[in-house]
Design an enzyme around this catalytic site. Structure first.
Site, short mmCIF file in Angstrom:
data_model
loop_
_atom_site.label_atom_id
_atom_site.label_comp_id
_atom_site.label_asym_id
_atom_site.label_seq_id
_atom_site.Cartn_x
_atom_site.Cartn_y
_atom_site.Cartn_z
N GLY A 38 0.79 -1.22 0.00
CA GLY A 38 0.00 0.00 0.00
C GLY A 38 0.82 1.26 0.00
O GLY A 38 1.98 1.28 -0.44
N ASP A 82 -5.78 -7.42 -6.81
CA ASP A 82 -5.45 -7.36 -5.39
C ASP A 82 -4.15 -6.56 -5.23
O ASP A 82 -3.06 -7.03 -5.52
CB ASP A 82 -5.27 -8.81 -4.88
N LEU A 83 -4.30 -5.33 -4.75
CA LEU A 83 -3.19 -4.36 -4.75
C LEU A 83 -1.89 -4.90 -4.14
O LEU A 83 -1.88 -5.36 -3.00
CB LEU A 83 -3.62 -3.10 -3.99
N ASP A 84 -0.80 -4.80 -4.89
CA ASP A 84 0.54 -5.19 -4.42
C ASP A 84 0.60 -6.64 -3.96
O ASP A 84 1.41 -7.01 -3.11
CB ASP A 84 1.01 -4.27 -3.28
N GLN A 85 -0.28 -7.49 -4.52
CA GLN A 85 -0.31 -8.89 -4.12
C GLN A 85 0.00 -9.82 -5.28
O GLN A 85 -0.04 -11.03 -5.13
CB GLN A 85 -1.68 -9.25 -3.53
#
Lengths: 283, 283, 283, 283
Positions: D200, D225-228
């Protein structure tokens, strides 16, 4: 019961169809490839390949060797073929400093070095207690009696224990050129400097006086030409200018011990190829 | 408005009370210490200290210099005193390769190099377009006219732009010993090898043929003795034996550019002390 | 005979004249500064300083403490004052894995950890032989008898040996929050993951499944909040995607042992400052 | 004229004879293997292999594909077959920060990234001048008009330039899950933190407040899925506790740019295998 595994190493001038030919021979002999690492050094037109494989019930070492020797002849290959069940027998030679000896013994106990260590030899008594605590026979040799005689003693111990590889774990004696020649590519030394800089004595003093910002250690095959044998592994550590020579020596120990273990590991896994005075480590 | 900051550097034989004496002088002059870095090299009994401080309204450069010069005399100090508002003026000398030039210009634009870059000089026209795009005057010098004449041209440009520091950003010309002497400790060079190994030409070729496992670059002061000047910064990168000479050259570029920028940064922050042919970088 | 050396640590809100005031007090008390490391954390306006100094014959600990306590009060300082001759007494707590235990004992034998190690405690008998070979008393505690009773046994051993610092060298038991509170900032743990990622159990499995390209270890103060205490030191190692989970575990051991030793070293040299849940290590 | 080279990638459950079968098919089709990298992930029983080979005059892509598709079916292989002459077309998306953009353009100019870069797209005008100086068309998109409309604009530009891969070079916009799904495994993002820690916003602030001793950056496939998304490459840099948040940000830039370039290089060389949410990079 796990099947026996084997390692095949091949080097030759690069040409078409090498991998297909080699892998077909393995398949036809009843071998199943577990890992194949291959490199073509385009600067010199050489092909290097290391294959580990398991054998079906029908596989025999003799039949494979016979089949492969024909291929090897056709392509002018240098090759090695090893049954991984037959462990290399390693002699450790030490003097007074313990960090490299401990590291090898601890890594060996942790099953990270796949060999046998049947004997430790030293020109000093200081580290005998470590050999004891690891239950390994310890021999003290007498350098003072003259190089020829002392190396003869050494040879007898090495013969008695059926040694394949000599590891100089901070052994503070230079071997004769005859000894080096006899054990060609079978002596691994740790030099406490980043070769080819800082050859010879007191490399940390040299490095400090030069004001280098990074120090290192080099694991190499010992040859008659001091600290000039083919390099097997190197590592380095950054040093601040606020560090004293004594701190260089102390920090260097960690680099030395991990470089020596990695050099030995590369040898034991048959990953080292030699060509025109340098190594090609293919993993 | 932020107060002006100053940097004081001091080196001298180690003795009692140095820090207390120095810091008291700063306090009495109306200075407030922001950062103090100090090191006593016990191997040679030398004290090195670098202090940055801000001045109260009452602080003047002249008065401080006068006060401190008495202390310096008493303790046989070598010292430097810098008003950080006065930026160093840096000339970049380049040939055909752009990676070091770009790196310096981009880091400068990002405010990571605290200097002015009023001029770029080259013995080739190739990189003029980069100078243009960063709006910096570009001069091409003619090496073919003879070393003395060409260095005279160089000196005129350096004088015209009031240059304090020369940075050889992969500049492929060796300076005369007269030039090096005149600009003593004011020329920073990047050597694409891990000195003291691999001096001179084609260090990556030398490294490949030797089979080293780690390559490096060295930022150093240029002296008349080629690639032998005091080392300012070094860095390295691990290279697999599967890498070609061309890949060494390509991978080395990243090391070279970051080493050169860091060497220049250390110079600009007054962190480099020189003693008996080596540097002590105190930060 | 070498003079006694002392270490002074100071932290407080930043303000003018701190260093001059501190160093003047040392000088007036008959102390001679050997090394001074100072940092102002501008993000939070805090000043941190660590000074080692030797004392003239006239220097006494009591008089210095009395003088300095006035300064400390005036500037709202947190401070520590240590006579370096008084070694910290460290208890090692272990379970079944030996690499961290060996590393600490070997570094201690090599005089790289300046402390005493009067006792080794374990919840398993496996490593007793190592304690023996280093001639250190070994106690086995019985976790099964209930946390309160077992921690009571632990406390008795720690009291008997007058312990200052507890080092959890891969000790596989979580301490109660009461125990952690009592030994606040006096328990150092090694976590085999790069915190704050991979908290809790089986961090190498977590890392492998996530496909990270670098693994690490973290030395930190143990608190009631598992693997969340202030970080003292971290290190990492690059892992190829060709490595198995078992190889992660094996490679990780080298990182763990050097991180733990460095964390302990930082503690023993009084280099760790704590502020708002994080450390500032000033050396 | 150099012969065309091809790359074949294969993954499937491990079983006997895979390499022999694959290499025989290449040889029979008139291909000559230049490089073969293979790995069996024993933790999950999967085989991954990447082979580059040149073709004889008789070699045709169609015939090879036809032959190989039978093998692939037999062994349940996922496979890819690429003619290296057909360069991937890469769109760079940027915002206001230039370091990642410059790095990709300079490495591309230096022939270290084997692709075409026909277009640069931004939600800000700031970096248009860099696109100009490298003679690449620059488009500014208007995020304010609404996500659906703006992503539609984006899609039109990507279609117009026939883009294969999107590289987010510090592009400060989160893509919709529809967009991510459409470009699945075809968007590479650089996150300025060592994932999975510090997901994040403001990862350097998070890292500083936690007091970590090492910071990093992560190149990964962007997913909803952010930064995943699956990690492609990571690198780190050691940070002293004397560094401010701003210095973390500044030092981090060097890590970010080299991680992003390496992640893109791994993609372009077809070295990335995906299995159960993680990558296996085989080179």
């Amino acid at each position: 019961m796990p099947r026996q595994t084997h390692t095949l190493t091949v080097s030759c001038p690069d040409q078409s169809g090498l991998i297909a030919t080699i892998t077909a021979c393995i398949a036809e002999s009843g071998g199943n490839i577990l890992n194949l690492a291959q490199h073509t050094a385009t600067d010199i037109g050489m092909f290097f390949c290391r294959i580990s494989f398991s054998g079906e019930d029908s596989f025999t070492d003799e039949r494979f060797s016979e089949s492969f020797s024909k291929i090897a002849k056709r392509f002018s290959m240098e090759w090695g073929f090893y049954n991984d069940a037959k462990k290399k027998r390693v002699a450790l030679l030490v003097s007074k400093t313990s960090h490299c000896l401990y590291e090898i013994l601890l890594k060996h106990a942790d099953r990270e070095l796949d060999c046998e260590i049947p004997v430790i030899i030293s020109n000093h008594p200081n580290l005998a207690h470590i050999a004891s605590s690891f239950h390994i026979p310890f021999f003290q040799v007498d350098v003072a009696k003259g190089k020829a005689e002392y190396e003869q003693d050494l040879e007898e111990i090495l013969a008695k224990y059926d040694i394949d590889l000599i590891v100089l774990a901070r052994y503070m004696q230079v071997m004769s050129s005859e000894f080096c020649a006899k054990w060609d590519k079978k002596i691994i030394n740790i030099h406490h400097g980043f070769l080819p800089a800082f050859k010879g004595a007191k490399p940390y003093h040299q490095a400090w006086q030069k004001g280098v910002k990074i120090i290192g250690a080099t694991g190499h095959f010992a040859t008659a030409d001091l600290d000039q044998g083919p390099i097997i592994f190197q590592d380095v550590i950054r040093v601040a200018d606020t560090r004293s020579i004594d701190e260089f020596i102390s920090m260097g120990k960690d680099v030395e011990r991990r470089v020596l273990v990695e050099a030995v590991r590369r040898y034991l896994s048959h990953s080292i190829f030699l060509y025109e005075g340098r190594t090609f480590v293919i993993e």
